[in-house]
Design an enzyme around this catalytic site. Structure first.
Site, PDB file in Angstrom:
ATOM      1  N   SER A 154       2.743  -9.121   2.094  1.00 27.46           N
ATOM      2  CA  SER A 154       3.916  -9.353   1.248  1.00 27.46           C
ATOM      3  C   SER A 154       4.986 -10.170   1.955  1.00 27.46           C
ATOM      4  O   SER A 154       5.879 -10.696   1.315  1.00 27.46           O
ATOM      5  CB  SER A 154       4.519  -8.017   0.793  1.00 27.46           C
ATOM      6  OG  SER A 154       3.592  -7.316   0.008  1.00 27.46           O
ATOM      7  N   GLY A 193       2.050  -7.457  -3.034  1.00 26.32           N
ATOM      8  CA  GLY A 193       1.766  -8.845  -2.724  1.00 26.32           C
ATOM      9  C   GLY A 193       3.057  -9.621  -2.627  1.00 26.32           C
ATOM     10  O   GLY A 193       4.126  -9.116  -2.979  1.00 26.32           O
ATOM     11  N   GLY A 250       5.942 -12.646  -3.146  1.00 25.66           N
ATOM     12  CA  GLY A 250       6.481 -13.606  -4.095  1.00 25.66           C
ATOM     13  C   GLY A 250       6.846 -13.081  -5.477  1.00 25.66           C
ATOM     14  O   GLY A 250       6.981 -11.880  -5.709  1.00 25.66           O
ATOM     15  N   CYS A 297       4.287  -1.785  -5.942  1.00 21.37           N
ATOM     16  CA  CYS A 297       5.140  -2.912  -5.542  1.00 21.37           C
ATOM     17  C   CYS A 297       4.932  -4.094  -6.491  1.00 21.37           C
ATOM     18  O   CYS A 297       5.310  -3.998  -7.656  1.00 21.37           O
ATOM     19  CB  CYS A 297       4.879  -3.274  -4.090  1.00 21.37           C
ATOM     20  SG  CYS A 297       6.159  -4.331  -3.409  1.00 21.37           S
ATOM     21  N   LEU A 298       4.301  -5.175  -6.040  1.00 20.87           N
ATOM     22  CA  LEU A 298       4.054  -6.287  -6.957  1.00 20.87           C
ATOM     23  C   LEU A 298       3.243  -5.779  -8.151  1.00 20.87           C
ATOM     24  O   LEU A 298       3.469  -6.201  -9.293  1.00 20.87           O
ATOM     25  CB  LEU A 298       3.298  -7.416  -6.235  1.00 20.87           C
ATOM     26  CG  LEU A 298       2.980  -8.658  -7.098  1.00 20.87           C
ATOM     27  CD1 LEU A 298       4.247  -9.422  -7.457  1.00 20.87           C
ATOM     28  CD2 LEU A 298       1.993  -9.588  -6.387  1.00 20.87           C
ATOM     29  N   GLN A 338       5.451  -4.572 -10.763  1.00 25.19           N
ATOM     30  CA  GLN A 338       6.109  -5.645 -11.527  1.00 25.19           C
ATOM     31  C   GLN A 338       5.117  -6.284 -12.497  1.00 25.19           C
ATOM     32  O   GLN A 338       5.469  -6.646 -13.638  1.00 25.19           O
ATOM     33  CB  GLN A 338       6.672  -6.693 -10.558  1.00 25.19           C
ATOM     34  CG  GLN A 338       7.767  -6.135  -9.653  1.00 25.19           C
ATOM     35  CD  GLN A 338       7.944  -6.939  -8.366  1.00 25.19           C
ATOM     36  OE1 GLN A 338       7.344  -8.006  -8.209  1.00 25.19           O
ATOM     37  NE2 GLN A 338       8.759  -6.424  -7.463  1.00 25.19           N
ATOM     38  N   ASN A 345       9.362  -3.169   0.322  1.00 18.47           N
ATOM     39  CA  ASN A 345       9.381  -4.557   0.731  1.00 18.47           C
ATOM     40  C   ASN A 345       9.199  -5.420  -0.505  1.00 18.47           C
ATOM     41  O   ASN A 345       8.093  -5.768  -0.871  1.00 18.47           O
ATOM     42  CB  ASN A 345       8.246  -4.803   1.740  1.00 18.47           C
ATOM     43  CG  ASN A 345       8.085  -6.269   2.055  1.00 18.47           C
ATOM     44  OD1 ASN A 345       8.999  -7.063   1.833  1.00 18.47           O
ATOM     45  ND2 ASN A 345       6.920  -6.641   2.542  1.00 18.47           N
ATOM     46  N   GLY A 381      11.281  -8.486  -3.238  1.00 18.02           N
ATOM     47  CA  GLY A 381      12.434  -9.318  -3.543  1.00 18.02           C
ATOM     48  C   GLY A 381      12.731  -9.373  -5.038  1.00 18.02           C
ATOM     49  O   GLY A 381      13.777  -9.840  -5.458  1.00 18.02           O
ATOM     50  N   HIS A 416       6.239   1.809  -1.615  1.00 16.52           N
ATOM     51  CA  HIS A 416       4.919   1.901  -0.983  1.00 16.52           C
ATOM     52  C   HIS A 416       4.579   3.348  -0.650  1.00 16.52           C
ATOM     53  O   HIS A 416       4.992   3.845   0.388  1.00 16.52           O
ATOM     54  CB  HIS A 416       4.878   1.048   0.282  1.00 16.52           C
ATOM     55  CG  HIS A 416       4.843  -0.408  -0.006  1.00 16.52           C
ATOM     56  ND1 HIS A 416       3.672  -1.109  -0.155  1.00 16.52           N
ATOM     57  CD2 HIS A 416       5.836  -1.307  -0.208  1.00 16.52           C
ATOM     58  CE1 HIS A 416       3.936  -2.379  -0.434  1.00 16.52           C
ATOM     59  NE2 HIS A 416       5.251  -2.524  -0.463  1.00 16.52           N
ATOM     60  N   GLU A 471       2.045   4.493   0.507  1.00 19.36           N
ATOM     61  CA  GLU A 471       1.187   4.607   1.692  1.00 19.36           C
ATOM     62  C   GLU A 471       1.983   4.589   2.991  1.00 19.36           C
ATOM     63  O   GLU A 471       1.427   4.823   4.059  1.00 19.36           O
ATOM     64  CB  GLU A 471       0.139   3.487   1.691  1.00 19.36           C
ATOM     65  CG  GLU A 471       0.650   2.096   2.091  1.00 19.36           C
ATOM     66  CD  GLU A 471       1.398   1.370   0.966  1.00 19.36           C
ATOM     67  OE1 GLU A 471       1.627   1.995  -0.092  1.00 19.36           O
ATOM     68  OE2 GLU A 471       1.765   0.199   1.153  1.00 19.36           O
TER      69      GLU A 471
END
Lengths: 376, 1091
Positions: A63, A244, A246, A272-273, A276, A314, A316, A356, A358
């Site tokens: 990421s 991931g 971006g 995370c990604l 989204q 983590n 953005g 996360h 994990e």
């Protein structure tokens, strides 16, 4: 009891005299330090992480692909870098991937004499080996405050302070997901099988997620980011969409695939990604945070049980909580800034979290989330 | 199937707040229980008051903030013991009690109240962690079992009662093993056995004095790691901070240098231990805060849980200050049933209290010892706590922080490298490291400078390579400063980043500190201000919490020189003679300044304080109290400075700060110096016609003897310059004077010896005053029970004075008025007098707040610090006219001899107490009993006393008390001389042998069988100082006193205090003691004045 003595493996001395290095930022500011990594220029999005441990995990986290990562903790590299251990030919046991994905590193101080029983090399040795430039001697708190106030911005590590650097006119950001995702399907068996098989959409998956799934007993089929997990020949009991790098809106194909998974009602866990992407798939929207959440101490609360957890994060981008469609609800909320941290379907075993579970690095308060398939 | 959204049963709304809550304090400061509990108790009271609770506090520690006006609704200055607390419960009828904010003292009292069914009887609910949990964590066996039940590992150990049993355990466990006695009396019972033979010897020896022994696997050399864990009633759980000890297991954490966060744990280890901490606290069902300590094998990451403290502790205070997370405040809210997610982060005021701070700096705690204040004390550092205070330093590198910390200790170190130690060879230094001493870190650094390898040092000390390598960086920097020809800007900056002080750089470059400072300023090598925000800058936070660093390019905080504000220099580390009372003064100064419209800037470096709390000052610099750093701060703040409220450290800075051009509030630096400087002050007294004891200076032995003869013995001697101040003594004869000069080997040619006529049997008193432009506007005269010769800090003080006539008091006040006028005092001051034949002789006057200011402020109900601050800020405070006190208050010293193995428990001209208590009563006897019972002494129940009186004077002065004791039906045991003396005076006493005497009923049995209520063992006056050098004189008395301490028998080594105690017991039974709160005493006063 005899305790064998461990000392720093050969002391890696930073070249003397120290080579000056510079961080140029898009707003024209310049930070001066010394080079403590590979001697090559590198550009990327300047971000910061507040974790006090976990630099090995962070740097190998896909990421962070394409980013120049600043650690706010001033002493980095204290316990060095361990010998990489593989759990499986394509899964690391003690890193989050096979390589460093960040483009550059900014720190206050790098340990030249680390100490740890699993120490194999120094932080700088690792960076040089992996051809990653790094600057030490920077007022990282000042840099952090700048990013906090102005938002993440493009930056570049150079070795000259003379040139006025300007970020290249944004020729559409590279698709880091495509870069970090596995290109082929890979299958892993759990040492303690629970009889369930999950498809893992690899958008740049942290190996920690694979490890936790295997620990939970799943057989894991890791598929490339554009592949529809329902196309797998085997019967699958659930789908996990990984973290991931971006902007989630660059992963249109994955969004379409997740739509199909949701329509079919296959148990789904987004991380995370992946969170989204689920949001986009069900019709919610995402937006870019000013400076993201990167750290190991993000407090999140389960809005249903009111139970709070410390999480590792983590990212953005975030899911716009006001855009959550009918049939879904906000699952977790960030106690610091109130942003959305999870989605939950009312009817199906479909859910996702922004953080996360994990850990790696960070706390594993929410590890129980991996137990996401309820069988009758 | 959708995920089960079960109705959550956990989040009931908070219980309705109990209306009235009792908090137990920790009593006097003692070794192992210090100022951290003023911090935690004060925060708890504030947290409860916010919730609208009525708070009752039992704490006899008069010098604390928590016992001040405006906090608790009722304060009881009473012993924190079952007898007294039960009566308070009976009277006040609180609905609930908090046990975890007053250290072990409060916890022990709480457990006893619970076990005796008192809490149940009065229906008092224990808030926070359940008592059963506390009991379980205190019992090693149950504790281990409970943790083992969820798969957690504790140190393997077993209680054994025979040698065979012990050997069997060791065989199963493997060597080495650690042995500890259940009751650590005499301290002979702990040790490590590496072989079967060694264990056999140890077991035999220890089982002869102790019925049971604990054998444990030996973890010495393992890393010691701590976590501070918080849990709420809904099972939300966080770890606020972790810490790593520089000193591996084997050294008590209170004796260790500690760094936060941990440095040598990798991510997996850090979070593994974090998870274990949370698993443990959940299993134990702690609600609030606890501390968990681990031993971690450095080469395998095996771990053992060493202990869990189910209460606020020293480490929690440290963690709170290190991270900015208000642990005690939050713990109190959680005890009321609040949950972490619903509470706000008090630092950012934006985010939730459910979070774990991220640090972007390092914090180092260093202990401060004062062992050289004691005679015969064992100076080895180990598993028992001996330090009396600590400092905390903050930096952006380890090097910067540890060098700062070394200076903060205020014991002469300019940094990690001690030039004195560089005189030794490497071999000598390595030899010194075989035992752990207070100087270990400094010796390690010196050894590195002498070329010792990291490997060698790790082998000897077990200190991790990471720390050793960091110290080596400092050594390299030192040598670079020594060897480089030109002091370039680059070298200067890198030296400052390594934490070197201007003074040390100056010394190495043969320049003055002023030169270095000038050069730095010229080249722009100045520190920046960074803010502690608990979030590593991730969120904007306007905290007051600041530190300075050279590892930064821009300040987070830009002081506004135009803001109306004052800088207050705090007291620094607690040490013998500098304690929580100066924190009280500093806090009250800031509070008053705030009330008067000034912002307060606090500078202090002691984590055990209220002055360093997030809600005390407007700006807090957690910084060194060195001239250099205060200049740095002043250069940015440009505000006037108060030097008169933090004890001797700021007082000593007055002159140099004034020279630097810093405006001081209150009395001028020149006048402060006039009072400090012996000749000048003496001349001033002569000029003012104020009597003073005759004194002279000698620069040779001949001269000293000549002066001694001229003056007449006894005389008080002290070198005019001495670092530790341990050489002050009362000298009785010429021979003793010669002996004294031999023993101390003082360079009196350069630093003359000061001889003062010692006024024997003079009544000593303290005059505490506040003056405004030379006019005394408030004052109080406290009388000492012990006559001159006992340090005022070790004396029992009476307020109002009891024996002083109006004439004497007037004379004292006149002298004070003259001095105040002559020195144009504005602010607090303290004058000490000896009274002979109704004439007060002034022995000292300090133009700063004294140790007794909180005492006199609370007794008179006039806040002397508020008045002083108003005076210093030119606010024309109204003078307080004659203060009438219609009750009696007594302040008593608390000693910690039981923690200091080998120390002779005598009071001398040098101070040795570690804290103090005060109590109120209808007369001095009643008040004294309450006070003395607050210092760990029990009301006599066994009716047996041991008396051993040195010298005729000692015997005579205690004779009347022996008669009293006999009347009260006490059995008197006496050593030979004393027994004969008593017999001759018609008092029957059982003669016991001294330890070295054979034949008679051994005194040892009196101790071992716990037959005694207390012991009065007084050294003969002749032998006062000879014990200093370990001479054999007085061996019997010393052994007796020491045994009494080791067996927990209250001991008096001074007949005045002992007589006072006997007289008090004679007049009052335990049941007779009045149970009145401070507020009630003050109320009675108002009534009196109105009628």
């Amino acid at each position: 009891m005899f305790i064998p003595l461990r000392r720093a493996f050969s002391v890696y001395m930073i070249q003397k005299p120290l080579t000056p290095a510079y961080l140029h930022l898009a707003d024209g500011s310049l930070f001066e330090g010394v080079s403590v990594g590979y001697h090559a220029e590198a550009a990327g999005e300047a971000v910061f992480s507040t974790g006090m441990t976990g630099y090995c995990e962070s740097l190998s986290d896909p990421s962070f692909a394409g980013q120049i990562l600043t650690f706010t903790y001033p002493l980095i590299g204290n316990y060095g870098v361990p010998q990489p251990v593989k759990l499986h030919p394509t899964v690391m046991a003690n890193f989050e991937s096979e390589k460093i994905w960040a483009h550059g590193i900014v720190v206050s101080e790098v340990a030249t004499e680390p100490s740890h029983h699993q120490l194999q090399k120094t932080f700088s040795q690792w960076l040089i080996e992996q051809k990653i430039p790094a600057i030490a001697g920077v007022d990282t708190r000042k840099l952090t405050q700048k990013i906090r106030e102005q938002g993440t911005m493009a930056g570049k590590i150079t070795f000259k302070n003379t040139t006025n650097w300007e970020p290249a006119a944004e020729s559409a950001a590279p698709n880091f997901v495509a870069l970090t995702s596995s290109k082929v399907v890979k299958t892993y068996d759990s040492p303690t099988p629970n009889g369930l098989t999950v498809a893992l959409i690899d958008c740049g998956v942290k190996h920690g997620i694979i490890r936790r799934l295997l620990e939970a007993g799943y057989r894991v089929i890791r598929v490339p980011w554009e592949m529809n997990p329902l196309d797998i020949a085997e019967k699958i009991d659930g789908v996990v969409c990984s973290n991931g790098p971006g902007d989630p809106k660059q992963c249109g194909a994955t969004v379409q695939n997740i739509k199909k998974v949701v329509e079919k009602g296959v148990p789904f866990l987004g991380i995370c990604l992946g969170h989204q992407l689920l949001a986009l798939a069900v019709g919610a929207d995402t937006y870019k945070l000013k400076y993201g959440h990167r750290g190991l101490n993000q407090p999140c609360q389960d809005v249903i049980t009111k139970r709070a957890y410390l999480t590792s994060q983590n990212h953005g981008f975030a899911v716009d909580k006001d855009s959550i469609p009918k049939g879904y609800q906000e699952w977790f909320v960030n106690l610091n800034d109130g942003t959305n941290e999870g989605l939950l379907s009312f009817k199906q075993q479909i859910r996702s979290v922004q953080f996360h579970p994990e850990g790696c690095p960070g706390p594993f308060d929410t590890q129980w989330l991996f137990d996401f398939i309820k069988t009758a | 199937m959708p995920i089960k959204t079960k109705k959550n049963l956990l989040t009931k709304t908070s219980l309705k707040n109990p209306q009235k809550i009792l908090i137990l304090g920790s009593g006097a400061l003692k070794i192992g229980e210090a100022g951290e509990f003023d911090y935690s108790g004060t925060q708890a009271i504030k947290a409860l008051k916010e919730e609208g609770c009525e708070v009752i506090l039992v704490n006899p520690n008069v010098a604390t903030i928590q016992t001040s006006q405006g906090l608790a609704d009722s304060n009881y200055f009473l012993p924190v013991t079952v007898e007294f607390v039960e009566k308070v419960i009976q009277k006040e009828k609180p609905q609930a009690i908090l046990l975890s904010f007053g250290g072990q003292t409060a916890l022990n009292c709480g457990i006893a109240l619970y076990r005796q069914g008192i809490l149940k009887k009065y229906g008092v609910e224990v808030l926070g962690t359940p008592v059963q949990t506390i009991i379980d964590t205190e019992d090693r066996q149950i504790f281990s079992q409970r943790l083992a039940s969820i798969g957690l590992k504790t140190a393997k150990g077993k209680i054994i009662t025979s040698v065979a049993e012990g050997l069997a355990f060791a065989d199963s466990q493997g060597y080495p093993v650690m042995m500890r006695t259940g009751f650590a009396l005499g301290g002979t019972g702990s040790g490590v056995a590496k072989t079967k033979a060694e264990l056999q010897v140890l077991l035999k020896k220890s089982l002869s004095t102790s019925p049971q022994i604990i054998l444990e696997e030996c973890l010495s050399g393992w890393k010691e790691i701590e976590y501070e864990v918080v849990r709420d009633k809904d099972d939300n759980c966080i770890t606020v901070c972790n810490m790593e000890n520089f000193d591996p297991v084997g050294v008590h954490t209170g004796e260790s240098i500690v760094i936060a966060p941990s440095q040598t744990l990798d991510n997996h280890e850090y979070f593994q231990l974090r998870q274990i901490s949370m698993d443990a606290i959940r299993e134990l069902k702690i609600v609030g805060e606890c501390n968990i300590q681990y031993a971690v094998n450095p080469s395998t990451f095996e771990y053992r849980i060493i202990e869990v403290n189910a209460r606020l502790s020293r480490s929690s205070a440290l963690a709170s200050k290190a991270t900015g997370y208000p642990l005690a405040y939050i713990a109190a809210k959680l005890a009321l049933g609040k949950t972490l997610p619903e509470l706000k982060n008090r630092i950012t005021k934006e985010t939730s209290a459910f979070f774990e701070p991220a640090l972007d700096y390092v914090v180092i705690k260093m202990p401060r010892w004062d062992l050289d204040k004691y005679t015969r004390v064992n100076v080895d550092i180990g598993s028992e706590m001996k330090s009396v205070g600590e400092v905390m330093s903050i930096g952006r590198s380890f090097e910067e922080a540890i060098q700062k910390g070394s200076r903060m200790l205020n014991n002469g170190h300019l940094g990690v490298i001690d030039d004195q130690l560089l005189k030794f060879s490497q071999a000598q230094l390595l030899q010194q490291l075989e035992k752990v001493s207070p100087r270990r870190m400094f010796i390690v650094a010196a050894a590195l400078a002498k070329g010792a390898s990291l490997k060698k040092l790790n082998q000897i000390t077990g200190i991790d390579f990471w720390f050793l390598a960091k110290l080596k960086n400092i050594v390299d920097g030192y040598q670079k400063l020594q060897s480089t020809s030109k002091l370039t800007k680059k070298l200067l900056l890198s030296s400052k980043q390594l934490g070197f002080a201007d003074r040390q750089i100056a010394r190495l470059r043969s320049q003055t500190p002023e030169d270095i400072r000038a050069k730095r300023l010229e080249q722009g090598v100045v520190p920046v201000i960074k803010r502690i925000d608990t979030m590593a800058g991730e969120f904007p936070a306007q905290t007051n919490y600041l530190y300075m660093t050279y590892l930064g390019s821009i300040s987070d905080h830009v002081p506004n020189p135009k803001e109306k504000k004052i800088i207050v220099i705090g007291g620094g580390p607690y040490a013998i003679g500098t304690s929580v009372e100066f924190d009280w003064c500093a806090v009250n100064t800031v509070q008053t300044a705030k009330e008067l419209g000034y912002a307060g800037v606090m500078i202090n470096c002691n984590p055990e304080t209220v002055s360093t709390d997030y809600d005390t000052s407007d700006y807090l610099y957690f910084e060194e109290l060195s001239l250099e750093r205060i200049q740095d701060i002043y250069d940015l703040e440009l505000s006037p400075v108060v030097v008169s409220v933090g004890g001797q450290i700021p007082n000593n800075l007055a002159l140099p700060l004034a020279k630097y051009g810093v405006p001081l509030l209150g009395t001028t630096a020149a006048n402060i110096y006039r009072a400090e400087h012996r000749q000048t002050f003496s001349a001033l007294l002569d000029q003012l016609d104020v009597p003073q004891p005759l004194w002279m200076e000698a620069t040779s032995m001949d001269e000293a003897l000549q002066l001694g003869r001229k003056m007449g013995f006894p005389i008080l001697v002290r070198p005019s310059f001495v670092l530790s101040g341990k050489a002050m003594s009362v000298i009785e004869s010429e021979a003793q004077l010669i002996h004294y000069l031999d023993v101390f080997d003082l360079n009196i040619a350069d630093h003359p010896l000061v001889l003062t006529r010692f006024l024997r049997d003079a009544v000593e008193c303290d005059f505490d005053g506040v003056a405004n432009k030379g006019e005394v506007i408030a004052s109080a005269i406290s009388e000492h029970v012990e006559s001159g010769g006992v340090h005022s800090g070790d004396s029992t003080m009476l307020l109002p004075s009891v024996t002083l006539s109006e004439l004497v008091k007037q004379r004292i006040s006149d002298s004070a008025a003259k001095i105040a006028k002559a020195l144009e005092i504005t602010g607090p001051f303290n004058m000490q007098c000896l009274i002979v034949d109704d004439l007060p002789y002034v022995i000292e006057c300090n133009l700063r707040a004294s140790r007794s200011v909180p005492f006199v402020s609370k007794v008179t109900n006039h806040n002397f610090m508020s008045l002083a601050t108003a005076a210093m800020l030119n606010q024309k405070p109204t003078p307080v006219s004659q203060i009438e006190i219609p009750f009696q208050a007594v302040k008593s010293p608390q000693f910690s001899f039981h923690k200091l193995r080998g120390a002779d428990p005598i009071t001398r001209v040098e101070m040795s107490s570690t804290g103090e208590v005060a109590a109120f009563g209808q007369d001095m006897y009643e008040a004294y009993l309450k006070a003395i019972l607050s210092t760990g002494i029990s009301y006599p129940q066994r009716k047996a006393v041991l008396v051993s009186l040195g010298g005729l004077k000692g015997k005579l002065s205690f004779l009347k008390s022996c008669v009293r004791l006999q009347k009260l039906g006490f059995t008197l045991y006496a050593t030979r001389g004393t027994a004969i003396f008593l017999y001759e005076n018609g008092i029957e006493a059982h003669r016991v042998s001294k330890v070295t005497e054979a034949g008679r009923e051994s005194v040892v049995e009196l101790f071992t069988d716990h037959k005694l209520d207390f012991a009065v063992i007084v050294p003969g006056a002749q032998k006062e100082f000879t014990v200093e050098n370990g001479a054999t004189i007085e061996t019997d008395g010393y052994v007796l006193r020491r045994m009494a301490v080791d067996y927990g028998i209250p001991i008096f080594s001074n007949t005045e205090a002992a007589s006072f105690f006997v007289e008090s017991v004679y007049r009052y039974d335990l049941e007779d003691l009045e149970l009145k709160s401070w507020q009630e005493y003050l109320q009675s006063k108002n009534n009196n004045t109105s009628t």
